[in-house]
Scaffold this active site. Structure first.
Site, short mmCIF file in Angstrom:
data_model
loop_
_atom_site.label_atom_id
_atom_site.label_comp_id
_atom_site.label_asym_id
_atom_site.label_seq_id
_atom_site.Cartn_x
_atom_site.Cartn_y
_atom_site.Cartn_z
N ASN A 151 0.96 -1.10 -0.32
CA ASN A 151 0.46 0.11 0.53
C ASN A 151 1.02 1.72 -0.23
OD1 ASN A 151 0.15 -1.42 2.74
ND2 ASN A 151 -0.22 0.25 3.24
N GLN A 179 -4.55 -3.76 -2.01
CA GLN A 179 -4.45 -3.08 -3.09
C GLN A 179 -4.07 -3.23 -4.50
OE1 GLN A 179 -4.01 0.08 -2.71
NE2 GLN A 179 -3.54 0.38 0.08
N SER A 199 -10.82 -5.81 -0.02
CA SER A 199 -11.50 -4.46 0.40
C SER A 199 -12.20 -4.05 -1.14
CB SER A 199 -11.42 -3.98 1.46
OG SER A 199 -12.18 -2.73 1.47
N ALA A 200 -13.79 -3.67 -0.71
CA ALA A 200 -14.52 -2.81 -1.91
C ALA A 200 -14.05 -1.37 -2.37
CB ALA A 200 -15.82 -2.72 -1.53
N THR A 237 -25.64 -9.03 11.12
CA THR A 237 -26.73 -8.88 10.33
C THR A 237 -25.90 -8.63 8.78
OG1 THR A 237 -28.08 -8.17 11.82
CG2 THR A 237 -28.74 -7.52 9.50
N CYS A 325 -3.38 4.67 7.58
CA CYS A 325 -3.74 3.93 8.77
C CYS A 325 -2.47 4.48 9.86
CB CYS A 325 -3.39 2.36 8.23
SG CYS A 325 -4.78 2.42 6.87
N1 PLP Z 1 -3.81 -4.00 3.74
C1 PLP Z 1 -4.10 -3.22 2.61
C2 PLP Z 1 -2.85 -3.23 2.14
C3 PLP Z 1 -4.87 -1.96 2.97
O1 PLP Z 1 -4.24 -1.14 2.26
C4 PLP Z 1 -5.55 -1.20 3.41
C5 PLP Z 1 -6.30 -0.07 3.66
O2 PLP Z 1 -5.64 0.58 3.55
C6 PLP Z 1 -6.02 -2.89 4.88
C7 PLP Z 1 -5.73 -3.90 4.18
C8 PLP Z 1 -7.09 -2.16 5.18
O3 PLP Z 1 -8.62 -2.88 4.25
P1 PLP Z 1 -10.23 -1.71 5.36
O4 PLP Z 1 -9.63 -0.17 5.07
O5 PLP Z 1 -11.27 -2.59 4.36
O6 PLP Z 1 -9.59 -2.68 6.17
#
Ligand code: PLP
Length: 394
Positions: A151, A179, A199-200, A237, A325
């Site tokens: 990422n 990614q 992840s959407a 749910t 993050c």
């Molecule tokens: N893994 C990677 C490589 C990511 O870039 C991210 C988000 O930045 C995640 C996991 C976490 O995903 P989510 O934001 O859907 O929890």
């Protein structure tokens, strides 16, 4: 003021077509997909058809698709769930040192609970060499987890080769493809991975929904316990509108991927060339070839990444220092440090990530703004004024 969004790796806007498909499931088809009545059955039908669509697009079985709340949950489930269910094989797990926090922190938690963890070091470009895995894996390694694409620096890993090594030693293999999905081809069955997360919200779908692919026969322990949703593997749910949104976004992303990636790569390459030719003392982090088309990551020597980020924000440009993050923390990126970048350069690093709505004008404006901001900040930098023309500073 012009506004330019160059943080598509943090998240993407929801595509209007996705939003339109989701809309009725908020207000009209709102039944609980687990209820037996007609309202519920309508929701269940939508979830069923979304699951089948996703499976078809990814060439896997619908029963191998498990909906989660996103990449973080998928990664937690994959690592902790398999480490616990397969601890009879051994209490050793392997992850790369450049994983997302969702994997790194899960691994640290497992360490606290008595597991041994090996963190695989990448080479200086951020690539995990299969030989490094071969040297680290042991008979008691239950699971290996290496992300498909990073990422922060966008490096793309040799997943098929790494997975083969894991299997040769009887270990499971998970990849975090958050990614990668929608940006580059992801070949679940060709690579033969056991688990894969996505992840959407990284491909113009909604936030808060993702998938953990679990190959038939692989049985991680549950992490989210509750009702009997997701074939009793994940309680809660079912989020029908988001499931519909994820399936629609995936369909659009995959059908437009080659066209979008050509466009995005061209914009990114022009940006990189301009920055490297207009600004001295810049390091282009990551690998030039094995790289996501949307990613550019630079270390600008003699300045702080955060100061540059704020200057660019004032000019209406959104980018990122480290991964979103880990923002909130001023620690240098663990990814850049793992590639051997000195701490000062890691501090001066910025990620620009491009997307399908980025325009040529956005790129021109950003080049101009970055050049100005870097020059202004260097003019204020004591480190730069001490620097006497030859490159003593590292
Ligand atoms: N893994 C990677 C490589 C990511 O870039 C991210 C988000 O930045 C995640 C996991 C976490 O995903 P989510 O934001 O859907 O929890």
């Amino acid at each position: 003021m012009r506004k330019v969004y160059l943080d598509y790796s943090a998240t993407t806007p929801v595509d209007e077509r996705v939003f339109e498909k989701m809309r009725p499931y908020f207000t009209e088809v709102f039944g609980n997909a687990n209820s037996l009545h007609g309202f519920g059955r309508e929701g269940a039908k939508a979830v069923d058809s979304a699951r089948r669509k996703i499976a078809e697009l990814l060439k896997v079985k619908p029963t191998e698709i498990y909906f989660t709340s996103g990449g973080t949950e998928g990664d937690n489930w994959a690592l902790k769930g398999t480490a616990s269910a397969y601890s009879h094989k051994g209490k050793h797990i392997i992850v790369s040192a450049i994983e997302h926090a969702a994997i790194i922190h899960s691994a640290r938690q497992l360490e606290k609970n008595g597991f041994r963890v090996t963190y695989l070091a990448p080479n200086d470009k951020g690539i995990i060499n299969p030989e490094t895995l071969e040297n680290a894996i042991t008979d008691d390694t239950s699971i290996v987890s290496v992300m498909t694409a990073n990422n922060e620096i966008g490096t793309v890993q040799p997943i098929k080769e790494l997975c083969e090594i894991a299997h040769k030693h009887g270990s499971l293999f998970h990849t975090d493809a958050v990614q990668a999905v929608g940006s580059i081809p992801v070949d679940i069955s060709g690579w033969n991975v056991d688990l894969l997360t996505f992840s959407a919200h990284k491909f113009y779908g909604p936030k808060g929904i993702g998938v953990l692919y679990i190959k038939s026969g692989v049985k991680p322990d549950k992490i989210v316990t509750g009702g009997h949703q997701e074939r009793s593997m994940r309680g809660g749910t079912t989020n029908v509108p988001e499931v519909v949104g994820l399936a629609t976004a995936l369909e659009i992303a995959l059908s437009e991927m080659s066209e979008n990636s050509v466009k995005i790569r061209k914009l990114r390459d022009r940006f990189v060339e301009s920055i490297e030719s207009k600004i001295p003392y810049v390091v282009y982090n990551g690998d030039r070839k094995r790289r996501l088309p949307q990613n550019a990551n630079f270390a600008f020597e003699f300045i702080e990444g955060e100061s540059l980020l704020l200057r660019l924000d004032m000019a209406g440009i959104a980018c990122s220092s480290g991964s979103a993050c880990s923002s909130g923390s001023l620690d240098p990126s663990h990814v850049l440090l793992a590639t051997g970048l000195p701490i000062e350069k890691a501090h001066g690093s910025i990620r620009f990530s491009f997307g399908k709505y980025t325009t040529d004008e956005d790129v021109d404006y950003t080049i101009e703004s970055v050049v100005k901001a870097v020059n202004d900040l260097r003019a204020l930098s004591p480190l730069f004024s001490e620097f006497k023309g030859d490159k003593k500073y590292v």
